[in-house]
Design an enzyme around this catalytic site. Sequence first.
Site, PDB file in Angstrom:
ATOM      1  N   LYS A  18       5.968  29.831   0.297  1.00 17.71           N
ATOM      2  CA  LYS A  18       5.663  31.098   0.977  1.00 17.71           C
ATOM      3  C   LYS A  18       6.611  31.289   2.157  1.00 17.71           C
ATOM      4  CE  LYS A  18       0.789  30.997  -0.346  1.00 17.71           C
ATOM      5  NZ  LYS A  18      -0.570  30.599  -0.023  1.00 17.71           N
ATOM      6  N   GLN A  68      -4.341  28.330   4.756  1.00 20.23           N
ATOM      7  CA  GLN A  68      -4.281  27.852   3.372  1.00 20.23           C
ATOM      8  C   GLN A  68      -5.622  27.247   2.957  1.00 20.23           C
ATOM      9  OE1 GLN A  68      -1.719  28.387   1.287  1.00 20.23           O
ATOM     10  NE2 GLN A  68      -2.562  27.243  -0.425  1.00 20.23           N
ATOM     11  N   ASP A  80      -4.131  37.762   4.097  1.00 16.96           N
ATOM     12  CA  ASP A  80      -4.722  37.176   2.895  1.00 16.96           C
ATOM     13  C   ASP A  80      -5.903  38.015   2.394  1.00 16.96           C
ATOM     14  OD1 ASP A  80      -3.875  35.014   1.473  1.00 16.96           O
ATOM     15  OD2 ASP A  80      -4.746  33.514   2.808  1.00 16.96           O
TER      16      ASP A  80
END
Length: 294
Positions: A54, A98, A121
Amino acid sequence: MTAQIIDGKKVAKRIQDGIKGDVAAFTEKQGYPPGLGVILVGDDPASAMYVRMKQRRCESVGMASFSNIMPSSTAQDEVLAAVRAYNDDPHIHGILVQLPMPDHIDEETVLKEVNLDKDVDGFHPLNIGALAMKGRTPTFTPATPTGCMTLIAETGIEISGKSAVVLGRSNIVGMPMSLMLTHANATVTVCHSRTQNIAEIVKNADILIAAIGKPEFVKGDWIKSGAVVIDVGTNKIDDPTNDKGYKWVGDVDFEAAKEVAGAITIVPGGVGPLTIASLIQNTLKAAKRIVGEN
Ligand code: GUN
């Protein structure tokens, strides 16, 4: 019939190339680039690899990437403090925590701490809540299902009125995916570990999203002729014929399914690149919103 192969790498590259100009213009105007801040707790090698990918991709479009990698023993309060530091940092426009996090950390408490304007996200409960409700628009939608929607659009199929089957109900993929397809006016069925007669249900799908993490679980003869098949699975299996001794396969038996489907993604190189491209799109959107550019 052999299916159209949906090339995620090509689609992701097109999206990223399209974003570079906007990133450069933002950087020129603001004096600093859009920035993504990543928090990783623990040393899961797969998570570490996703985070590196990412970050590398962000940098390749001219964005800044920041990371805070914390040991798995880190106390929840320290993780919350790391989120707050990113909330307060004007050079960070998007925050990604994450998942999964270690068991002693309450995921919802951490996700709730992320500033809504930086929730690239789309996992803040308010963003997921807006996604679940009719007539509401979440600021950000989660990256993997957003990428799946882009790949479905790539086939040219009209989603409205179609039968969509989502295999898996995870918070990261299956659940938000089913909500996004519902918003797009598909008739959605979600299958999971307790579902009976999965094969029969899949057989009815004009659009199939497989996200259960079981190698080649979906057989070719389950697929409806002409269906769009999006395979989110990334499973490592032994392969003695390969120099490395392993290979990556999806949740769908690709070789058999491609003879029946109308369009199908490959693994690797299907959904994965789109997850990152969608995150980058969301980060640029966050940056523009924060400085009042859109
Ligand atoms: N773990 C696996 N996929 C994802 C994702 O899209 N976002 C986050 N935060 N964690 C993940």
